[in-house]
Scaffold this motif. Structure first.
Motif: not given
Length: 756
Positions: A472-473, A500-502, A525-527
């Motif tokens: 999940v970007p 989760a990827l930033y 990431f918190a979102a």
């Protein structure tokens, strides 16, 4: 020049001899000889040809191939090949310890690989639920055969004993031989007959492995008694304690450890070969450990297979590759080698034949009755289920041949008794498949078992059930937050590993490299994390690159099964002609795995990240045209609905011609409506198989997308899930005009499932 004295010469020769011996001992080891290697290759080729050929013949006769594979060894041994072509048989299969050891290594690899593959198919939860049945079945299969074998040993004439003074040791050895169950033979029979996933198959495996473990512990006791004349209680305690400790550690610490190892290998190396190599290494180490503990090496391989099969990151393709290698090469060699030592000619001697028939009858009767009584008392199984268990566990196979070989080497058995026990092993293994098939033909499956097998069949063909890793970007927008909520619902139904990827943009030409913005990454990431309630921890990853799309695609190529994207959250209209935006469009077009793109249609927050509320989804709409990608959308929607108790409605729109009804062929219209109903009904069955409440509707209109939008508004739909395939359009993601229209005009969230 004077000659050296004699003692000086003798001393010099002794020194030279010592030096030569030391040089040979410390020098390089000799490679495998040319002749030995030639024979090994020839033996493998002949054994595999005969085993596979007879196996295929048995398959055509509607018998399991393992029957032919066992017979191949008998045919190539002294009974047939050695009888008609003795010189050629002796040339290919000479009585050489080196050759026997070489072929035994390959044979043992066949045992271990077969049991790893069997472990992959073993349902631990089912075995635990049937634990009482398996325990009583195993005890019955050990106690009665042991008692009958001991009594037989005490009654047999002294002429068949290697040492009549050691009758007690002989009787204990016979008792142990009668108790053994050949788990590799049972596993191969169950696989051949496609019974391994049945309840009866799983109970047979669990009971057989327990029997084997206890049997090998008993064998170590008897072998110690035969070697030293006394029972080594330390060795017995080590074997029993080692087995219990190994199993306890394996199913507590071992399970997460193997899952971590496979995850690390997948992350760092990736690919089927790396996963398969890791499984083989772990299985060999576990087999070595259980062997060192004084219990059967096969136990370590079998337990490894069970644990690997439960690991989320284990490659199913790697498991299939292992099964192919085992079934096509290693297992046939193992079964053929098991029959290679049988000399049927010796059985025709009157005394040997009489005693052999008695031993065979006692062996079969003891195991059948013991297993039958144990399974009936412990699990309240039916008459035919108990007979099926007895039929399966009666197979002795190569395990009993190994026991006989040990007895012969220890001087406990004569060559006559060795031949009889090997004969019992072969005949019981040949009896098991037809008896098992016959008994199971009388067994009726219960509703619970039928439902479980149907679910397994559905899962084997399912798109959503094959999803294990999700990427999940995130930038923290409303669309990715809703996407995270949907993934969270799916994760409650399937065991998912979510990352989760930033993607940090850096290293632009002419710009100094800057470290990732940790604050922005943590917010993104918190979102996602705030919207997810996962069974396992959410993994996070920050990656940098010149192009965020390249970063995301590079990460997605590392073995992920689903890429989940939030659609664009632009506040201005798109001027580049893209469906979402240039970033999302490119990722969707080039994604190495299926994608799920979510467009929330929620207000775009101003300024910093603003969390959205948990969306109440009570009604999910899935337009379908019956294609494979429509089925994927049905599976995704049904998985979500089953978790949150939502209703799924499947709709198919019959496209009416845009002219006067006078010219419409009514028969064709009725046929189209009938086909449409069949489509939605068929896919409704799929949705219900996932536990969702599913309704169907057939709509008619000149504009399918308009009919779908009107239906969604009228029925208060909270989410539309679309299945589509990406069409190659330069610089733009294109799913078709219908999907484009629904994405733009829908008043509720829309999710698009696309295959890679």
């Amino acid at each position: 020049m004077p000659l050296p004295e004699a003692d000086t010469v003798e001393a010099a020769l002794q020194s030279l001899a010592f030096f030569a011996a030391t040089t040979v001992q410390n020098g390089p080891l000799k490679p495998l000889g040319h002749h030995e290697l030639l024979l090994l290759l020839l033996q493998l080729a002949v054994l595999l040809f005969a085993a596979r050929g007879l196996g295929e013949l048995m398959r055509r006769l509607d018998l399991p191939p393992v029957v032919g594979e066992l017979l191949a060894g008998v045919v190539l041994g002294p009974s047939v090949f050695g009888l008609f072509l003795p010189q050629l048989q002796a040339t290919i299969f000479p009585k050489s310890q080196i050759q026997a050891d070489l072929i035994s290594v390959v044979s043992w690899l066949g045992v271990l690989f077969l049991l790893v593959a069997t472990g992959l198919e073993t349902d631990l939860n089912l075995i635990i639920s049937k634990g009482k049945t398996a325990l009583f079945t195993s005890l019955g299969g050990i106690l009665l055969p042991f008692a009958s074998g001991f009594g037989l040993g005490m009654l047999l004439p002294a002429s068949v004993l290697a040492n009549p003074e050691h009758r007690l040791v002989f009787s204990l050895f016979m008792a142990t031989a009668m108790s053994i169950t050949a788990i590799p033979v049972i596993a191969k029979v169950l696989i051949d007959l496609k019974l391994i996933r049945r309840d009866i198959g799983q109970i047979t495996l669990a009971s057989g492995m327990t029997d084997d473990t206890i049997g090998w512990i008993l064998l170590s006791v008897v072998a110690g008694l035969a070697s030293s004349g006394t029972i080594n209680f330390v060795s017995v305690a080590t074997s029993v304690g080692g087995a219990l400790v190994f199993l306890a550690i394996a199913f507590t610490v071992g399970r997460p450890a193997i899952a971590w190892i496979l995850r690390w290998v997948d992350d760092k190396l990736g690919g089927v070969s790396a996963s398969l190599s890791t499984v083989i290494i772990v299985a060999l180490l576990a087999a070595a450990l259980t062997h060192q503990l004084g219990i059967e090496a096969a136990l370590g391989a079998f337990v490894t297979g069970i644990l690997v099969g439960q690991a989320p990151r284990f490659s199913r393709e790697a498991g299939h590759t292992l099964e192919v290698i085992t079934a096509s090469f290693l297992a046939p060699i193992f079964f053929a080698v098991a029959g290679l030592k049988v000399d049927l000619i010796k059985l025709f001697e009157p005394e040997t034949l009489t005693i052999g028939l008695i031993v065979l009858a006692i062996a079969c009767l003891g195991k059948f009755v013991g297993v039958y009584l144990g399974s009936r008392l412990g699990g309240r199984l039916s008459h035919w289920e108990a007979i099926a268990l007895g039929s399966g566990m009666n197979a002795r196979g190569a395990m009993e041949i190994i026991v006989a070989t040990i007895g012969l080497s220890l001087g406990v058995l004569t060559l006559q008794m060795y031949t009889i026990i090997v004969m019992v092993a072969i005949i019981t293994s040949l009896m098991a498949p037809p008896l098992l098939r016959w008994a199971l033909s009388k067994v009726k499956m219960g509703d619970e078992e039928v439902k479980r097998l149907q679910m397994e069949e559905l899962a084997s063909r399912s798109f959503i059930k094959s999803v294990r890793r999700v990427l999940v970007p995130t930038r923290g927008g409303t669309n990715v937050q809703l996407a995270a909520q949907l993934v969270s619902h799916m994760a409650q139904q399937n065991e998912l590993e979510v990352t989760a990827l930033y993607a940090e943009c850096s290293d632009r030409p002419g710009k100094k490299k800057t470290p990732p913005n940790n604050s922005s990454a943590e917010t993104a990431f918190a979102a996602v994390a705030d919207e997810m309630h996962l069974p396992a921890d959410l993994q996070t990853r920050v990656e940098s690159g010149r192009d965020p799309a390249e970063v995301i695609l590079r990460e997605a190529a590392k073995g992920y099964n689903l890429l989940v994207l939030g659609a664009t959250e632009q506040r201005t209209s798109r001027g580049d002609g893209s469906l979402f935006n240039s970033l999302v469009d490119r990722i969707v077009q080039e994604a190495p795995c299926p994608t799920l793109v979510v467009k929330s249609h929620l207000p775009v927050p101003e300024g910093e990240y603003c969390p959205i509320e948990q969306q109440q989804i009570r009604h999910i709409l899935v337009p379908t045209i019956g294609t494979e990608y429509s089925k994927h959308a049905v599976e995704v929607a049904s998985t979500i609905a089953a978790q949150i108790g939502a209703l799924v409605t499947l709709v198919h729109v019959v496209n009416l011609p845009q002219f006067d009804d006078f010219y419409v062929d009514q028969d064709n219209l009725l046929s189209a409506i009938d086909i449409a109903q069949q489509i939605v009904d068929q896919q409704a069955d799929i949705g219900r198989g996932f536990g969702a409440q599913v309704n169907t509707a057939v709509l008619k209109g000149t504009s399918p997308e308009k009919e779908i939008l009107n239906f969604a508004r009228a029925e208060g739909v909270d989410l539309i899930v679309l299945g589509s395939n990406i069409r190659p359009i330069t610089g733009r993601a294109f799913f078709g005009h219908r999907v484009d229209t629904l994405l733009r005009q829908a008043s509720c969230p829309v999710a698009v499932v696309s295959s890679s």
